[in-house]
Structure formats: C-alpha cells, structure tokens
Design an enzyme around this catalytic site. Structure first.
Site, short mmCIF file in Angstrom:
data_model
loop_
_atom_site.label_atom_id
_atom_site.label_comp_id
_atom_site.label_asym_id
_atom_site.label_seq_id
_atom_site.Cartn_x
_atom_site.Cartn_y
_atom_site.Cartn_z
N SER A 181 11.98 -4.18 2.12
CA SER A 181 11.28 -5.46 2.29
C SER A 181 11.98 -6.55 1.49
CB SER A 181 9.82 -5.31 1.83
OG SER A 181 9.20 -6.56 1.66
N CYS A 208 5.12 5.51 8.79
CA CYS A 208 4.31 4.33 8.43
C CYS A 208 3.55 3.81 9.63
CB CYS A 208 5.21 3.21 7.90
SG CYS A 208 5.89 3.50 6.27
N ASN A 213 8.99 -2.17 -2.62
CA ASN A 213 9.50 -1.72 -1.32
C ASN A 213 10.87 -2.37 -1.15
OD1 ASN A 213 10.19 -1.76 1.42
ND2 ASN A 213 8.09 -1.98 2.13
N ARG A 271 0.64 2.21 -6.65
CA ARG A 271 -0.39 1.54 -5.86
C ARG A 271 -1.68 2.35 -5.73
NH1 ARG A 271 2.91 -1.31 -0.84
NH2 ARG A 271 4.75 -1.97 -2.02
N HIS A 283 5.06 4.77 -1.52
CA HIS A 283 4.00 5.64 -0.99
C HIS A 283 4.54 7.06 -0.95
CE1 HIS A 283 2.36 1.93 1.30
NE2 HIS A 283 1.54 2.19 0.31
N GLU A 325 -4.31 3.35 -0.80
CA GLU A 325 -3.31 3.03 0.21
C GLU A 325 -3.43 3.90 1.47
OE1 GLU A 325 -0.55 0.56 -0.26
OE2 GLU A 325 -1.98 -0.14 -1.76
#
Length: 447
Positions: free
Chosen positions: A28, A365, A25, A212, A248, A174
């Site tokens: 992040s 999100c 990410n 993921r 994602h 996820e």
C-alpha cells in the site's frame, strides 16, 4: 453432516485508488499515488471468482460500499450539498477525501469472522462483523458490512449476524484474516485458531508497525459466535514478522481442513502451538516453509501465504496464488518442490490480481470463507451465487459504470459520486439486496 466451504469474494469498488492509507502494509505504501484502473481491478476479481466456480468450488459475491462516503465528511465538519462537501474537502483536506473514498471493503477477509454451525453451541452459523479499528478508512466499513451480510444471510433461523465490537483500540478486530479453522470434513466440528498481535499487560508486541488484532477482541468474537470453548485456540502472531509487513495472519499462514501452510516464523512459540494442534486435530499436518527457502520479505512481496487452499472432493487440495509468486524464481522453485512432496496439495492455480496486489491484497484478502450445509446454502440469498448469468451481468455492469483510470484528484469529481450511487442502486437490484446503502435509505436517489 455434509457441508462445503463457500468463498464469498468482495467486488472491487468504483473508487479503487492508490493512496497509501495503510501503515504497516508495505505494498500500500509503495504504490501510493500511482494511477489505478478500477475497471480492470473489478474484472480481475470477477475472473478469479468465475474460474474457481467453474472448477467446482462454490463461489459468491459481496458488493462494494458507497464511496466517497459523504456522511463521514459531514461528521468531520464539511457542510453544504454533497457536491459542496466534496469541493470543500478536496480544497481544505484532501487526505480525508482519499480515506472516505477507499475501496478497501473489497478485502472481505476483514469483513467478519465466521463460525460454522458444526462449531457453535446453538447450531447456527454465526458471523461477527469486524470493527477494523486500527485504520480510520477501514473503521468506516462495519455498519454497511453488517447490512450487506444481513441481506445475504437473511434467514435468522440459520444465521446470526452480530454487530462489530466497540470502536476502541483494546478491542481491535480484523475479522477472518486473523482466524483459521482446522479439522476433518467441513461438516464435522473443527478447531478454531484465533490469532492476535497484542494483549493488555503483555510486552511481546511489534515495535515498528501496529499489531491490529488484540487477544481481547478475539476472545469476545469467539463468545459472540458461540464457539464451543473446547474448540478454540488463541495464538499470538510473531511480532517480528508484523514488523516486516505481515499486518494480518493471512499474509504468513493459510489453513484448510487438516492442513496449516505457514512460514516457520509465523507464530510466537510456534513449536508449542503446532504440538497443541497435533494433539487436538485428527490428522493435523503442518507445512512449514523454512526461512532458508523463502524469507519473510519474499513471502510478503509475493503474497505466497495470502493464497487460497481449497479442497477437491477426493481430498486433494489446490493452492490459489497471485501471479507474483510465479514471477519470483525462489518462491516458484519452492512451490514446485511442494507439489512434488508428500502432502495433499496437488495443483497450483495462478491469477493476475495486480490491481488489488498493489494495494496489499492478494487472493485470500478478497474472500470470506463460509462453511455451509446444503440446507444453509439454500437459505443464502441465491442472487449472490456466482454462475454464468451473474458473471456476465456483473461484467456488463462494470463496463457500464467503472472508469479505467483514476487518480486521487479524480475523487473530488461530483460525477464520480453520482456514477457510484447509480451503479450501486443498479447492483442492489441485480443482487436482490434491498436498500442496504445509506444514500438509498435517506431517499437521496442518485443526486
């Protein structure tokens, strides 16, 4: 049967901070160690909820989790009183303190995967909690997420809440961030599109960043949710875009009713997938954004596809976007061309969600979509539904308990732990949830 999509938004927690915990990410990682403003973050999220509710889109709230999460620190070998545990971990292993203090539960698109009653074999709404196995800080969420969902969807005749899949990489799940539903009116049976990044025995997978979601997990969730097997498609996300920061599917695609809005490089074997959807979804429309107009890199930096696509009663659609889209000349130019083109999208709504965006979470999100009939909607805990009274009460609650400045070093402050528990105690009363947090069940009160 008439049904509506209700957006359940996650309320940002008191320990919202920038720790760069989420490899893959890029936002992040880029904002690691910046100073955060939890109060502003919570208010930005609340304002989005309220403005969408006022515009006629049903809206509800899901509360934050208990953070710092002391029980996990004890599992990791830190002992003593809660205050002593905090002091020890801050001195000996501060990275663990950051992990157990993450406010990541606010991104409720990862809380669970939903199957509306029109799609299920038993005619109930099913919710399967995600295990979020790929990241330690997120793998802690499932038990409390399950408690919260059971307190919100508490009528067992209408709702089935399933525990998360086993915590192993093979079953990495996820949640709704890798799930789309396509079809006609919300109350009609829809086609569920489960998107995965890897599967056992398949060498097509990313090389730089982790995939993921596994196909094995997606198949298990579809079974748990009792989705009619005739209404399921499994598709692989393009591994090349995962390696460009699309961790994602909701960072590269969003669906609503008959429309799939996605980048032209979103999926592996994309033309084959779209042909399958055209054959199985009446009136299916793909809005594919060419790389020549918006690169994958620009899609990731602006979160163009981490938008909400919402239906008005007349069939037109509203695209809910983060402010970063308006500030990027190329993306904004594309969006205005999209508005002028022949498709159902007739309005753009832009929100400032910078505090969440800096940790890699945009409008999509922050919300969990749940399609409900009128009868099912009445069965949801009414205290979580957004209206003027709740909006004002939650803003007052945020003003009372949230700090306007937080650094990683502040996480060791025992006063922050006390403030958080007192705040959540108050919130569970406000939202009529009962004792959903471990500290409440252990009788720890606010100590």
């Amino acid at each position: 049967m008439n049904a509506w999509e209700v957006n359940f938004d996650g309320l940002v927690g008191l320990t919202h901070h920038y720790a760069g915990l989420s490899f893959g990410n890029e936002a992040s990682t880029r904002h690691r160690f910046q100073v955060s403003n939890p109060r502003l973050a919570a208010k930005q999220g609340l304002l989005k909820m309220k403005k969408l509710a006022d515009a006629g889109f049903p809206q509800a709230v899901i509360p934050p989790h208990e953070r710092p999460f002391i029980p996990v620190l004890r599992q990791l070998g830190f002992s003593g009183s809660d205050e002593q545990v905090l002091e020890k971990v801050a001195r000996q292993a501060p990275h663990w303190l950051s992990s157990v203090s993450s406010a990541s539960p606010m991104w409720v698109a990862n809380a669970a995967t939903i199957a509306p009653s029109a799609d299920t074999l038993d005619g109930k709404v099913h919710l399967t909690v995600a295990n979020l196995n790929n990241k330690f800080h997120r793998s802690l969420e499932a038990p409390v997420t399950e408690s919260l969902l059971k307190a919100i969807f508490n009528d067992e005749e209408k709702f089935s809440v399933h525990s998360a899949l086993p915590q192993v990489a093979l079953l990495g799940d996820e949640g709704a961030a890798n799930h789309n539903r396509l079809g006609g009116h919300y109350g009609e049976p829809g086609m569920q599109l489960f998107v995965y990044g890897r599967e056992e025995g398949n060498d097509t997978r990313p090389s730089r960043y982790p995939a993921r979601q596994t196909r094995e997990a997606s198949e298990a969730v579809a079974r748990l949710n009792q989705v009619n097997p005739q209404q399921v498609i499994f598709a692989q996300q393009n591994p090349d875009v995962i390696d460009q920061g699309v961790f994602h599917n909701d960072v590269i695609a969003v669906s609503n009713r008959q429309v799939l809005f996605c980048h032209q490089q979103a999926f592996a074997r994309q033309s084959q997938l779209l042909a399958n959807l055209r054959a199985r979804v009446n009136g299916f429309m793909a809005i594919e954004v060419p790389a020549t107009q918006v690169s994958v890199s620009d899609a990731v930096s602006t979160y163009l596809f981490n938008s909400q696509l919402l239906s008005r009663d007349d069939g037109s659609m509203v695209l809910v976007l983060p402010q970063e889209c308006r500030e990027h000349a190329g993306v904004w130019r594309y969006l205005n061309e999209l508005l002028a083109a022949d498709n159902p999208i007739s309005e753009l709504k832009v929100f400032d969600l910078r505090e969440s965006m800096a940790n890699g979470g945009g409008p999509a999100c922050l919300r969990l979509r749940v399609v409900l009939t009128e009868e099912e909607r009445r069965a949801v805990n009414p205290a979580v539904m957004m209206n003027d009274t709740l909006f004002n009460a939650l803003n007052d609650w945020v003003d009372r308990y949230y700090r306007d400045r937080l650094t990683a070093a502040d996480l060791a402050d025992p006063q922050l732990l006390r403030e958080g528990r007192e705040a959540l105690d108050t919130l569970t009363q406000l939202l009529d949830l009962g004792s959903v947090y471990p500290f409440q069940r252990e009788g720890g009160g606010n100590g």
